[in-house]
Design an enzyme around this catalytic site. Structure first.
Site, PDB file in Angstrom:
ATOM      1  N   TYR A  27     115.835  80.722   6.059  1.00 32.05           N
ATOM      2  CA  TYR A  27     115.747  80.581   4.594  1.00 32.05           C
ATOM      3  C   TYR A  27     116.263  81.864   3.947  1.00 32.05           C
ATOM      4  O   TYR A  27     117.159  81.824   3.104  1.00 32.05           O
ATOM      5  CB  TYR A  27     114.307  80.312   4.155  1.00 32.05           C
ATOM      6  CG  TYR A  27     114.056  80.656   2.708  1.00 32.05           C
ATOM      7  CD1 TYR A  27     113.422  81.848   2.359  1.00 32.05           C
ATOM      8  CD2 TYR A  27     114.495  79.819   1.688  1.00 32.05           C
ATOM      9  CE1 TYR A  27     113.228  82.190   1.025  1.00 32.05           C
ATOM     10  CE2 TYR A  27     114.291  80.158   0.355  1.00 32.05           C
ATOM     11  CZ  TYR A  27     113.655  81.349   0.042  1.00 32.05           C
ATOM     12  OH  TYR A  27     113.468  81.683  -1.277  1.00 32.05           O
ATOM     13  N   LYS A  58     119.866  82.906   1.577  1.00 32.00           N
ATOM     14  CA  LYS A  58     119.935  83.621   0.300  1.00 32.00           C
ATOM     15  C   LYS A  58     120.930  84.777   0.412  1.00 32.00           C
ATOM     16  O   LYS A  58     121.739  85.021  -0.475  1.00 32.00           O
ATOM     17  CB  LYS A  58     118.555  84.141  -0.108  1.00 32.00           C
ATOM     18  CG  LYS A  58     117.557  83.047  -0.476  1.00 32.00           C
ATOM     19  CD  LYS A  58     118.081  82.162  -1.599  1.00 32.00           C
ATOM     20  CE  LYS A  58     117.110  81.056  -1.978  1.00 32.00           C
ATOM     21  NZ  LYS A  58     117.687  80.138  -2.993  1.00 32.00           N
ATOM     22  N   SER A 113     116.351  85.751  -3.930  1.00 27.99           N
ATOM     23  CA  SER A 113     114.948  86.097  -3.634  1.00 27.99           C
ATOM     24  C   SER A 113     114.847  87.534  -3.129  1.00 27.99           C
ATOM     25  O   SER A 113     115.753  88.044  -2.464  1.00 27.99           O
ATOM     26  CB  SER A 113     114.413  85.148  -2.554  1.00 27.99           C
ATOM     27  OG  SER A 113     113.200  85.623  -2.029  1.00 27.99           O
TER      28      SER A 113
HETATM   29  C1  WQD Z   1     102.064  85.792  -0.546  1.00 30.68           C
HETATM   30  C2  WQD Z   1     100.995  86.614   0.154  1.00 30.68           C
HETATM   31  C3  WQD Z   1     100.775  86.088   2.480  1.00 30.68           C
HETATM   32  C4  WQD Z   1      99.299  82.030   1.917  1.00 30.68           C
HETATM   33  C5  WQD Z   1     107.697  83.646   0.144  1.00 30.68           C
HETATM   34  C6  WQD Z   1     109.196  83.769   0.303  1.00 30.68           C
HETATM   35  C7  WQD Z   1     109.831  84.055  -1.038  1.00 30.68           C
HETATM   36  C8  WQD Z   1     109.467  82.950  -1.976  1.00 30.68           C
HETATM   37  C9  WQD Z   1     107.943  82.941  -2.140  1.00 30.68           C
HETATM   38  C10 WQD Z   1     110.325  80.725  -2.165  1.00 30.68           C
HETATM   39  C11 WQD Z   1     101.434  87.064   1.541  1.00 30.68           C
HETATM   40  C12 WQD Z   1      99.500  85.739   1.713  1.00 30.68           C
HETATM   41  C13 WQD Z   1      99.783  83.306   1.685  1.00 30.68           C
HETATM   42  C14 WQD Z   1      98.007  81.865   2.478  1.00 30.68           C
HETATM   43  C15 WQD Z   1      97.743  84.245   2.542  1.00 30.68           C
HETATM   44  N1  WQD Z   1     109.959  81.736  -1.444  1.00 30.68           N
HETATM   45  N2  WQD Z   1      99.008  84.381   1.992  1.00 30.68           N
HETATM   46  N3  WQD Z   1      97.277  82.973   2.765  1.00 30.68           N
HETATM   47  O1  WQD Z   1     105.564  85.072   1.700  1.00 30.68           O
HETATM   48  O2  WQD Z   1     105.466  86.699  -0.273  1.00 30.68           O
HETATM   49  O3  WQD Z   1     107.184  84.886  -0.268  1.00 30.68           O
HETATM   50  O4  WQD Z   1     107.374  82.684  -0.847  1.00 30.68           O
HETATM   51  O5  WQD Z   1     110.370  80.590  -3.336  1.00 30.68           O
HETATM   52  O6  WQD Z   1     111.233  84.093  -0.881  1.00 30.68           O
HETATM   53  O7  WQD Z   1     109.476  84.863   1.157  1.00 30.68           O
HETATM   54  O8  WQD Z   1     104.798  84.310  -0.595  1.00 30.68           O
HETATM   55  O9  WQD Z   1     102.865  83.003  -1.375  1.00 30.68           O
HETATM   56  O10 WQD Z   1     103.672  82.685   1.020  1.00 30.68           O
HETATM   57  O11 WQD Z   1     102.486  84.789   0.380  1.00 30.68           O
HETATM   58  O12 WQD Z   1      97.048  85.242   2.811  1.00 30.68           O
HETATM   59  O13 WQD Z   1      97.505  80.718   2.728  1.00 30.68           O
HETATM   60  O14 WQD Z   1      99.851  85.791   0.351  1.00 30.68           O
HETATM   61  O15 WQD Z   1     100.436  86.667   3.731  1.00 30.68           O
HETATM   62  O16 WQD Z   1     100.878  88.349   1.765  1.00 30.68           O
HETATM   63  P1  WQD Z   1     105.710  85.329   0.249  1.00 30.68           P
HETATM   64  P2  WQD Z   1     103.450  83.594  -0.133  1.00 30.68           P
END
Ligand code: WQD
Length: 347
Positions: free
Chosen positions: A153, A157, A128
């Site tokens: 997590y 990785k 990741s």
């Molecule tokens: C994306 C953006 C949030 C939810 C993580 C892990 C990565 C992979 C994918 C597993 C961010 C914003 C999110 C919400 C929001 N993990 N957001 N409201 O955090 O970039 O990556 O998940 O496969 O390894 O690090 O992904 O989809 O959680 O967030 O505003 O209800 O959306 O702040 O900017 P992230 P995400």
């Protein structure tokens, strides 16, 4: 066309199931290991609907060392493995670190132990972009420094990559690739398979589609005070089918090429960054739905921006992401409508 059997661990999961479809489309025979802890056996039917081929399936918990050995005794021909099976909820890893270190690392060691008994084994690791943390330079290349993980997590990785690299150092007949995914989103265009988050979605896209379907009241946008184009955080959202196809390219590289290095790392993204508000706008456009949302404070551990430099994957894997954000969101919405209909029929 290859009839060699490929093991896909976590093959009933989100990215795993789409990769099984991509492998079968390329003529590979697939055996899936999944313990169904974060997936459904129904996904096997979805894969069959799409490709007309049902992969062999073994319900095995890779934390059982003996079960891992028995699997390879039963399938002595298998030497190629794509390893997805792992826990992946960032927040849960903070509150339950030992679950993550056991489930994500002991399983990796047991798999590598068995593969290292073979002459010509090949291994693809689901990693990741989280290993980079907040990178100093954008877009992010594979040479960007790996920073101290923000969560157990992310640490699994990083440690996982090191375990594989150390194994490759001492066993030159073992070839491995770590694929660092940016943000996988969307679903197969047939809506036969897609993302099935259990409980409240942590990731943005499933939360958006569940809000639009009425399952969630409104989306909380975590912060609009980031130093970005519109103040909301930026990510590289890659269609899960583009990601799946990259695994086929990576496997072919391991099978065909004799690179000087038997361990390589590739970033898998589109090379473009989109903010949360841009994702919301794109979703409203492709779905025709108005998305209720509110701006709240930043989420602990979130970074400002991440998007991939795709040069190395484009050149060496002969692969590039070619599906748009609109296409990914449209497929995610189509999938959500199918899930809702299925849930209504169940109740
Ligand atoms: C994306 C953006 C949030 C939810 C993580 C892990 C990565 C992979 C994918 C597993 C961010 C914003 C999110 C919400 C929001 N993990 N957001 N409201 O955090 O970039 O990556 O998940 O496969 O390894 O690090 O992904 O989809 O959680 O967030 O505003 O209800 O959306 O702040 O900017 P992230 P995400």
């Amino acid at each position: 066309m290859s009839t060699k059997r490929v093991l896909v661990t976590g093959g009933l999961g989100f990215i795993g199931s789409h990769t099984v479809v991509a492998l079968q489309n390329e003529g590979f025979e697939v055996v899936i290991i999944d313990n169904l802890s974060n997936s459904s056996i129904d996904v096997l039917g979805g894969i069959t609907q799409i490709t007309g081929k049902t992969p062999e399936f073994e319900n095995i918990d890779l934390r059982e060392k003996a079960a891992v050995k028995n699997f390879f005794d039963k399938y002595p021909d298998i030497e190629d493995v794509i390893h997805f099976a792992a826990s992946k909820a960032v927040g849960e890893s903070v509150t339950n670190p030992l679950l993550y270190y056991e489930n994500n690392l002991s399983t990796l060691v047991y798999l590598l132990h068995e593969l290292n008994k073979k002459e010509n084994s090949k291994f693809i690791f689901s990693s990741s972009c989280t290993v980079y943390g907040q990178a100093d330079n954008l877009p992010i290349t594979e040479n960007a420094p790996v920073k101290k993980a923000e969560s157990p997590y992310g640490n699994t990785k990083q440690i996982g990559e090191e375990i594989i690299q150390d194994t490759c150092k001492v066993n030159k007949s073992f070839k491995a690739i770590s694929l660092r995914y940016f943000n996988p989103v969307g679903a197969h265009p047939t809506a036969e398979i897609g993302e099935l988050p259990i409980g409240t979605p942590q990731n943005l896209i499933p939360f958006i589609t569940q809000t639009a379907i009425g399952k969630r009241k409104e989306l909380s946008v975590f912060g609009d005070d980031y130093p970005t184009k519109d103040g909301t955080a930026v990510r590289d959202y890659i269609h899960v089918m583009d990601l799946a196809e990259a695994h086929v390219h990576a496997l072919k590289r391991l099978m065909n090429a004799n690179e000087k290095d038997n361990y390589e790392v590739f970033n898998l993204g589109t090379g473009k960054g989109n903010s949360v508000l841009e994702v919301i706008n794109s979703f409203e456009k492709v779905s025709g739905e108005k998305l209720p949302y509110k701006i709240v404070g930043r989420r602990e551990g979130d970074i400002t921006a991440a998007y991939a430099d795709t040069t190395k994957a484009n050149k060496e894997l002969k692969w590039e992401a070619n599906r748009s954000l609109d296409e990914a969101l449209k497929s995610a919405w189509k999938w959500q409508l199918v899930v809702k209909k299925a849930e209504e029929e169940e109740n």
